[in-house]
Design an enzyme around this catalytic site. Structure first.
Site, PDB file in Angstrom:
ATOM      1  N   GLU A  32     -16.787  -0.113  -1.955  1.00 37.17           N
ATOM      2  CA  GLU A  32     -16.041   0.066  -0.697  1.00 37.17           C
ATOM      3  C   GLU A  32     -15.063   1.205  -0.923  1.00 37.17           C
ATOM      4  O   GLU A  32     -14.048   1.016  -1.601  1.00 37.17           O
ATOM      5  CB  GLU A  32     -15.286  -1.223  -0.349  1.00 37.17           C
ATOM      6  CG  GLU A  32     -16.166  -2.409  -0.036  1.00 37.17           C
ATOM      7  CD  GLU A  32     -16.859  -2.274   1.298  1.00 37.17           C
ATOM      8  OE1 GLU A  32     -16.462  -1.407   2.107  1.00 37.17           O
ATOM      9  OE2 GLU A  32     -17.801  -3.034   1.536  1.00 37.17           O
ATOM     10  N   CYS A  61      -8.016   2.026   4.697  1.00 35.39           N
ATOM     11  CA  CYS A  61      -9.238   2.841   4.611  1.00 35.39           C
ATOM     12  C   CYS A  61      -9.813   3.098   6.001  1.00 35.39           C
ATOM     13  O   CYS A  61     -10.569   4.040   6.193  1.00 35.39           O
ATOM     14  CB  CYS A  61     -10.258   2.151   3.720  1.00 35.39           C
ATOM     15  SG  CYS A  61     -10.508   0.440   4.191  1.00 35.39           S
TER      16      CYS A  61
HETATM   17  P1  NDP Z   1      -8.500   3.856  -7.110  1.00 37.40           P
HETATM   18  O1  NDP Z   1      -9.929   4.274  -7.031  1.00 37.40           O
HETATM   19  O2  NDP Z   1      -7.533   4.748  -7.771  1.00 37.40           O
HETATM   20  O3  NDP Z   1      -8.385   2.455  -7.866  1.00 37.40           O
HETATM   21  C1  NDP Z   1      -9.079   1.299  -7.446  1.00 37.40           C
HETATM   22  C2  NDP Z   1      -9.137   0.311  -8.610  1.00 37.40           C
HETATM   23  O4  NDP Z   1      -9.976   0.837  -9.634  1.00 37.40           O
HETATM   24  C3  NDP Z   1      -7.783   0.050  -9.255  1.00 37.40           C
HETATM   25  O5  NDP Z   1      -7.707  -1.294  -9.635  1.00 37.40           O
HETATM   26  C4  NDP Z   1      -7.844   0.967 -10.465  1.00 37.40           C
HETATM   27  O6  NDP Z   1      -6.961   0.570 -11.470  1.00 37.40           O
HETATM   28  C5  NDP Z   1      -9.290   0.797 -10.870  1.00 37.40           C
HETATM   29  N1  NDP Z   1      -9.841   1.847 -11.739  1.00 37.40           N
HETATM   30  C6  NDP Z   1      -9.361   3.098 -11.952  1.00 37.40           C
HETATM   31  N2  NDP Z   1     -10.197   3.772 -12.790  1.00 37.40           N
HETATM   32  C7  NDP Z   1     -11.216   2.929 -13.100  1.00 37.40           C
HETATM   33  C8  NDP Z   1     -12.395   3.033 -13.897  1.00 37.40           C
HETATM   34  N3  NDP Z   1     -12.702   4.146 -14.542  1.00 37.40           N
HETATM   35  N4  NDP Z   1     -13.222   1.974 -13.969  1.00 37.40           N
HETATM   36  C9  NDP Z   1     -12.952   0.844 -13.297  1.00 37.40           C
HETATM   37  N5  NDP Z   1     -11.845   0.668 -12.522  1.00 37.40           N
HETATM   38  C10 NDP Z   1     -10.986   1.699 -12.415  1.00 37.40           C
HETATM   39  O7  NDP Z   1      -8.062   3.537  -5.613  1.00 37.40           O
HETATM   40  P2  NDP Z   1      -6.619   3.157  -5.060  1.00 37.40           P
HETATM   41  O8  NDP Z   1      -6.123   1.921  -5.743  1.00 37.40           O
HETATM   42  O9  NDP Z   1      -5.763   4.368  -5.088  1.00 37.40           O
HETATM   43  O10 NDP Z   1      -6.956   2.743  -3.544  1.00 37.40           O
HETATM   44  C11 NDP Z   1      -6.970   3.655  -2.492  1.00 37.40           C
HETATM   45  C12 NDP Z   1      -8.411   3.997  -2.113  1.00 37.40           C
HETATM   46  O11 NDP Z   1      -9.109   2.812  -1.810  1.00 37.40           O
HETATM   47  C13 NDP Z   1      -8.482   4.852  -0.864  1.00 37.40           C
HETATM   48  O12 NDP Z   1      -9.422   5.896  -1.055  1.00 37.40           O
HETATM   49  C14 NDP Z   1      -8.989   3.887   0.195  1.00 37.40           C
HETATM   50  O13 NDP Z   1      -9.687   4.493   1.243  1.00 37.40           O
HETATM   51  C15 NDP Z   1      -9.861   2.999  -0.621  1.00 37.40           C
HETATM   52  N6  NDP Z   1     -10.045   1.726   0.067  1.00 37.40           N
HETATM   53  C16 NDP Z   1     -11.272   1.443   0.605  1.00 37.40           C
HETATM   54  C17 NDP Z   1     -11.454   0.286   1.342  1.00 37.40           C
HETATM   55  C18 NDP Z   1     -12.788  -0.076   1.927  1.00 37.40           C
HETATM   56  O14 NDP Z   1     -12.920  -1.201   2.372  1.00 37.40           O
HETATM   57  N7  NDP Z   1     -13.769   0.797   1.964  1.00 37.40           N
HETATM   58  C19 NDP Z   1     -10.336  -0.631   1.589  1.00 37.40           C
HETATM   59  C20 NDP Z   1      -9.123  -0.244   0.958  1.00 37.40           C
HETATM   60  C21 NDP Z   1      -8.980   0.899   0.241  1.00 37.40           C
HETATM   61  P3  NDP Z   1      -5.464   1.158 -11.487  1.00 37.40           P
HETATM   62  O15 NDP Z   1      -4.893   1.036 -10.112  1.00 37.40           O
HETATM   63  O16 NDP Z   1      -4.778   0.266 -12.432  1.00 37.40           O
HETATM   64  O17 NDP Z   1      -5.589   2.591 -11.915  1.00 37.40           O
END
Ligand code: NDP
Length: 509
Positions: free
Chosen positions: A243, A277
């Site tokens: 997502e 999002c």
């Molecule tokens: P990120 O992609 O930065 O992080 C998402 C999660 O992935 C966090 O828990 C992060 O940890 C973790 N993560 C980071 N690197 C890795 C890796 N290499 N392997 C596995 N996990 C990893 O997104 P954001 O938290 O900044 O969220 C914002 C984004 O989410 C926006 O683009 C938004 O559009 C999207 N989003 C999409 C939705 C949907 O339903 N389609 C709904 C809500 C948001 P950590 O934070 O600790 O770095």
């Protein structure tokens, strides 16, 4: 925290969570190691074996208790969502707590029928029959973002449990305490303690989760991380739901109800400080109504009260931005747009004071090539572009690498549906915004770079299971006609039959 965490020894580092509206620390959580993550998965797997033995009705009854505890202790969760996420109290209630409570009730009631075996009548082999049945996958790894730290991962957790799985959740490092509070409520609901684990940490902890033997990953986050997660899952041949980001367009037709449209766009652009999002991220307004629409949106925006909902009892409409770096991203996009000719109708600057705020901003004179119209903003900014007609609006709406949500505004419902079907997005709403995330029966997910797979709905629930197929006999036959030995007579019979069945009909010959 999961019991795996409490048995851990050396802590390589800790993560400090802060209140984004004040900059005050909330507390620290450990950055869990790969070994700790694996231990959490093992505990969840052991508990899942027993859990999967329960009937689905029994699982639903037990999970329902979580919704009851959540409603009894709703204020506790709301306070934390406001303090750790920077959101307003109404958003914490309506977009987080209520969404989960309703989702649990919905699936607790409907999952037995949604996961019941599905007969597949066979059109040719009438002497046999097929059906699908849905088997829990095992342990689901959930990796979550910070913008909806409760409704996204905990909704997915509850669906996974109902489907018979265990869950290990890696919350965002920005909002870990919400996940830990959810675990506390889970335990208070007397659900099996080891079945649901929370592993705190940064990206490396998320990467470790993918590598820990889980049976599926449900990831919500950015496109860039989504690509890495998809590649890592592909390497391990485990399924993943991705997502990812959105850039939702709003197509405003000449016949739109402008009062409703302006109110919807204002809310859809600024709710949760624009960190959704599905936020309205670009508006295409047909020339004839452009000025009247802008006037209404600007008037609404100027009335919004922005502030710290955690320390104030007064009403706040727009809260803080959860992640400090996101404020800079928004600022750069707005500054670049202004430098290229966009006009700031209201807002346009970051807030002053200790907290992380960006003023609710309306931009006009935007053009499609500007980054503010092409890149995800994820902040309280509504860029508006004037277009000649709806055909141009639809063309520009589809001119994006993202396709999560989209919106159409028109008084003509049939026209609205026709336009909606031409827009490349996972969901298109006519005359409304954002709301279908709160409809658990509808699928949530994107096309193009916005992701793969769906959460919520029957599709999302079944995706948390292995879909298995059983094919069985309906009548006892000594042998099938196509088995050994192969004979010339059999060949002719099958060919005659195939011509009859698949060739021209006799009246066409
Ligand atoms: P990120 O992609 O930065 O992080 C998402 C999660 O992935 C966090 O828990 C992060 O940890 C973790 N993560 C980071 N690197 C890795 C890796 N290499 N392997 C596995 N996990 C990893 O997104 P954001 O938290 O900044 O969220 C914002 C984004 O989410 C926006 O683009 C938004 O559009 C999207 N989003 C999409 C939705 C949907 O339903 N389609 C709904 C809500 C948001 P950590 O934070 O600790 O770095």
């Amino acid at each position: 925290m999961g019991s795996a965490a409490s048995t851990a020894s050396a802590r390589p580092s800790v993560i400090t969570s802060i209140n984004p509206a004040t900059g005050t620390p909330i507390g620290e959580v450990p950055e869990m190691t790969a070994a700790e993550v694996r231990a959490a998965v093992d505990l969840a797997r052991a508990a899942q074996r027993e859990w999967a033995q329960l009937s689905i009705e029994a699982r639903c009854r037990k999970v329902l208790r979580f919704a009851e505890v959540l409603m009894e202790r709703a204020e506790e969760m709301i306070d934390l969502l406001v303090r750790e996420g920077g959101k307003t109290r109404l958003e914490a209630l309506g977009m987080e707590v209520v969404v989960v409570a309703d989702l649990v009730r919905y699936f607790a009631k409907h999952a037995p029928e949604l996961l019941a075996p599905v007969p597949l009548p066979l059109h040719l082999l009438k002497h046999r029959a097929s059906y699908l049945h849905f088997v829990p996958r095992g342990v689901i790894g959930i990796i979550a973002p910070w913008n909806f730290p409760f409704s996204i991962p905990i909704g997915e957790t509850m669906m996974s449990l109902i489907a018979g799985n265990g869950v290990v959740l890696k919350p965002s490092e920005i909002t870990p305490f919400v996940a830990l509070k959810a675990k506390e409520l889970y335990l208070a609901a007397e659900l099996p303690p080891d079945l649901f684990q929370v592993v705190t940490g940064r990206g490396s902890t998320g990467a470790a989760l993918i590598d820990s033997g889980v049976n599926k990953i449900v990831f919500t986050g950015s496109v860039a991380t989504g690509r890495k997660v998809g590649a890592a899952c592909g390497e391990r041949l485990i399924p993943c739901t991705l997502e990812l980001g959105g850039k939702a367009p709003a197509v405003v037709c000449a016949d739109a109800d402008l009062d409703r449209t302006a109110a919807a766009i204002t809310w859809g652009g600024f709710a949760n400080s624009g960190q959704v999002c599905a936020s309205v991220e670009r508006v295409y307004a047909v020339d004839s109504i452009h000025d009247a629409l802008v006037e209404r949106i600007v008037a609404h925006t100027k009335e919004l009260r922005q502030g710290d909902a955690s320390s104030s009892l007064s009403d706040v409409d727009v809260g803080a931005m959860t992640w400090d770096q996101q404020v800079s991203t928004v600022e750069k996009l707005v500054d670049a747009a202004v430098a290229s000719g966009a006009k700031v109708e209201t807002g346009g600057k970051r807030g002053t004071g200790p907290g992380q705020f960006f003023q609710p901003t309306v931009l006009t004179s935007c053009r499609q090539e500007m980054d503010v119209m092409r890149k995800e903003i994820f902040g309280p900014v509504i860029p508006i572009m004037r277009v000649t007609d709806e055909a141009e609006a639809v063309r520009l709406a589809n001119d994006s690498h993202l396709g999560l949500l989209a919106y159409v505004f028109t008084r003509d419902r049939e026209r609205g549906k026709r336009i909606a079907e031409r827009i490349q997005a996972g969901t298109v709403m006519v005359n409304d915004v954002l709301a279908t995330y709160g409809c658990p029966e509808t699928p949530w997910g994107g096309v193009k770079d916005s992701g793969i797979g769906r959460t919520h709905s029957a599709i999302g629930l079944r995706d948390l299971c292995e879909t298995r197929h059983v094919n069985h006999d309906r009548v006892a036959l000594a042998r099938e006609v196509w088995w050994y030995p192969y004979k010339e007579g059999t060949f002719r019979t099958i060919l005659r039959g195939a011509r009859l069945l698949f060739g021209k009909r006799f009246w066409q010959r």
